[in-house]
Design a protein around this motif. Structure first.
Motif, PDB file in Angstrom:
ATOM      1  N   GLU A  17      69.666  55.079 114.532  1.00  0.00           N
ATOM      2  CA  GLU A  17      68.910  53.942 115.070  1.00  0.00           C
ATOM      3  C   GLU A  17      69.464  53.499 116.427  1.00  0.00           C
ATOM      4  O   GLU A  17      68.699  53.140 117.323  1.00  0.00           O
ATOM      5  CB  GLU A  17      68.924  52.772 114.077  1.00  0.00           C
ATOM      6  CG  GLU A  17      68.183  53.053 112.786  1.00  0.00           C
ATOM      7  CD  GLU A  17      66.701  53.339 112.985  1.00  0.00           C
ATOM      8  OE1 GLU A  17      66.079  52.794 113.923  1.00  0.00           O
ATOM      9  OE2 GLU A  17      66.152  54.113 112.183  1.00  0.00           O
ATOM     10  N   LEU A  18      70.786  53.522 116.565  1.00  0.00           N
ATOM     11  CA  LEU A  18      71.382  53.183 117.867  1.00  0.00           C
ATOM     12  C   LEU A  18      70.951  54.187 118.932  1.00  0.00           C
ATOM     13  O   LEU A  18      70.671  53.806 120.080  1.00  0.00           O
ATOM     14  CB  LEU A  18      72.907  53.149 117.762  1.00  0.00           C
ATOM     15  CG  LEU A  18      73.505  51.978 116.980  1.00  0.00           C
ATOM     16  CD1 LEU A  18      75.003  52.180 116.800  1.00  0.00           C
ATOM     17  CD2 LEU A  18      73.213  50.657 117.675  1.00  0.00           C
ATOM     18  N   ASN A  19      70.876  55.459 118.564  1.00  0.00           N
ATOM     19  CA  ASN A  19      70.399  56.467 119.507  1.00  0.00           C
ATOM     20  C   ASN A  19      68.927  56.250 119.855  1.00  0.00           C
ATOM     21  O   ASN A  19      68.504  56.531 120.974  1.00  0.00           O
ATOM     22  CB  ASN A  19      70.633  57.881 118.971  1.00  0.00           C
ATOM     23  CG  ASN A  19      71.924  58.471 119.474  1.00  0.00           C
ATOM     24  OD1 ASN A  19      72.237  58.402 120.658  1.00  0.00           O
ATOM     25  ND2 ASN A  19      72.689  59.059 118.575  1.00  0.00           N
ATOM     26  N   GLY A  20      68.156  55.722 118.918  1.00  0.00           N
ATOM     27  CA  GLY A  20      66.764  55.360 119.214  1.00  0.00           C
ATOM     28  C   GLY A  20      66.701  54.258 120.258  1.00  0.00           C
ATOM     29  O   GLY A  20      65.890  54.313 121.195  1.00  0.00           O
ATOM     30  N   LEU A  69      81.676  54.969 116.798  1.00  0.00           N
ATOM     31  CA  LEU A  69      81.317  55.179 115.391  1.00  0.00           C
ATOM     32  C   LEU A  69      81.366  56.655 115.006  1.00  0.00           C
ATOM     33  O   LEU A  69      81.055  57.017 113.871  1.00  0.00           O
ATOM     34  CB  LEU A  69      79.926  54.606 115.105  1.00  0.00           C
ATOM     35  CG  LEU A  69      79.814  53.083 115.185  1.00  0.00           C
ATOM     36  CD1 LEU A  69      78.359  52.647 115.084  1.00  0.00           C
ATOM     37  CD2 LEU A  69      80.651  52.423 114.096  1.00  0.00           C
ATOM     38  N   GLY A  70      81.722  57.500 115.971  1.00  0.00           N
ATOM     39  CA  GLY A  70      81.853  58.923 115.680  1.00  0.00           C
ATOM     40  C   GLY A  70      80.586  59.729 115.900  1.00  0.00           C
ATOM     41  O   GLY A  70      80.505  60.887 115.492  1.00  0.00           O
ATOM     42  N   GLY A  71      79.599  59.128 116.557  1.00  0.00           N
ATOM     43  CA  GLY A  71      78.345  59.830 116.794  1.00  0.00           C
ATOM     44  C   GLY A  71      78.292  60.443 118.178  1.00  0.00           C
ATOM     45  O   GLY A  71      79.173  60.230 119.008  1.00  0.00           O
ATOM     46  N   ASN A  72      77.249  61.210 118.401  1.00  0.00           N
ATOM     47  CA  ASN A  72      76.975  61.806 119.703  1.00  0.00           C
ATOM     48  C   ASN A  72      75.810  61.065 120.334  1.00  0.00           C
ATOM     49  O   ASN A  72      74.792  60.834 119.670  1.00  0.00           O
ATOM     50  CB  ASN A  72      76.624  63.289 119.565  1.00  0.00           C
ATOM     51  CG  ASN A  72      77.793  64.095 119.043  1.00  0.00           C
ATOM     52  OD1 ASN A  72      78.926  63.905 119.463  1.00  0.00           O
ATOM     53  ND2 ASN A  72      77.519  64.975 118.102  1.00  0.00           N
ATOM     54  N   THR A  73      75.952  60.715 121.618  1.00  0.00           N
ATOM     55  CA  THR A  73      74.886  59.978 122.300  1.00  0.00           C
ATOM     56  C   THR A  73      73.767  60.920 122.716  1.00  0.00           C
ATOM     57  O   THR A  73      73.982  62.108 122.944  1.00  0.00           O
ATOM     58  CB  THR A  73      75.425  59.256 123.545  1.00  0.00           C
ATOM     59  OG1 THR A  73      76.001  60.209 124.437  1.00  0.00           O
ATOM     60  CG2 THR A  73      76.475  58.225 123.161  1.00  0.00           C
ATOM     61  N   THR A  74      72.576  60.373 122.822  1.00  0.00           N
ATOM     62  CA  THR A  74      71.404  61.146 123.222  1.00  0.00           C
ATOM     63  C   THR A  74      71.105  60.943 124.698  1.00  0.00           C
ATOM     64  O   THR A  74      71.404  59.877 125.255  1.00  0.00           O
ATOM     65  CB  THR A  74      70.170  60.765 122.387  1.00  0.00           C
ATOM     66  OG1 THR A  74      69.097  61.636 122.738  1.00  0.00           O
ATOM     67  CG2 THR A  74      69.728  59.329 122.602  1.00  0.00           C
TER      68      THR A  74
END
Length: 92
Positions: A17-20, A69-74
């Motif tokens: 959702e953050l990437n959205g 948070l350990g994610g990859n950005t878009t």
């Protein structure tokens, strides 16, 4: 059978959702850059430039949060249509 961690699923959905939201900001920055080039009223250009700077700050915050948070950005951009102004009709 591997046990599914519900917290991990929630975290992945949150990052999604953050990437959205980041994709919306990415598209907004692109649109603002186009509009700034098109606008002829100095006050309007100034407002758009201010909005552009705010949007860039939003991008940076979202990118930091996602990576923290350990994610990859878009780099994707939300695919909304770019509105266009109506063409002037010539009187004949």
């Amino acid at each position: 059978m591997q046990k599914i961690n519900p917290n991990e699923i929630v975290m992945q959905k949150f990052i999604f959702e953050l990437n959205g939201a980041l994709a919306m900001e990415n598209a907004g920055v692109e649109r603002l850059q186009v509009r700034i080039k098109e606008v002829s009223i100095p006050e309007a250009r100034q407002q758009l430039e201010h909005h552009l700077e705010e949007s860039k700050q939003h991008q940076e915050r979202l990118q930091k949060l996602i990576t923290d948070l350990g994610g990859n950005t878009t780099n994707e951009k939300l695919g909304l249509p770019l509105p266009s102004y109506p063409k002037k009709k010539c009187k004949r």
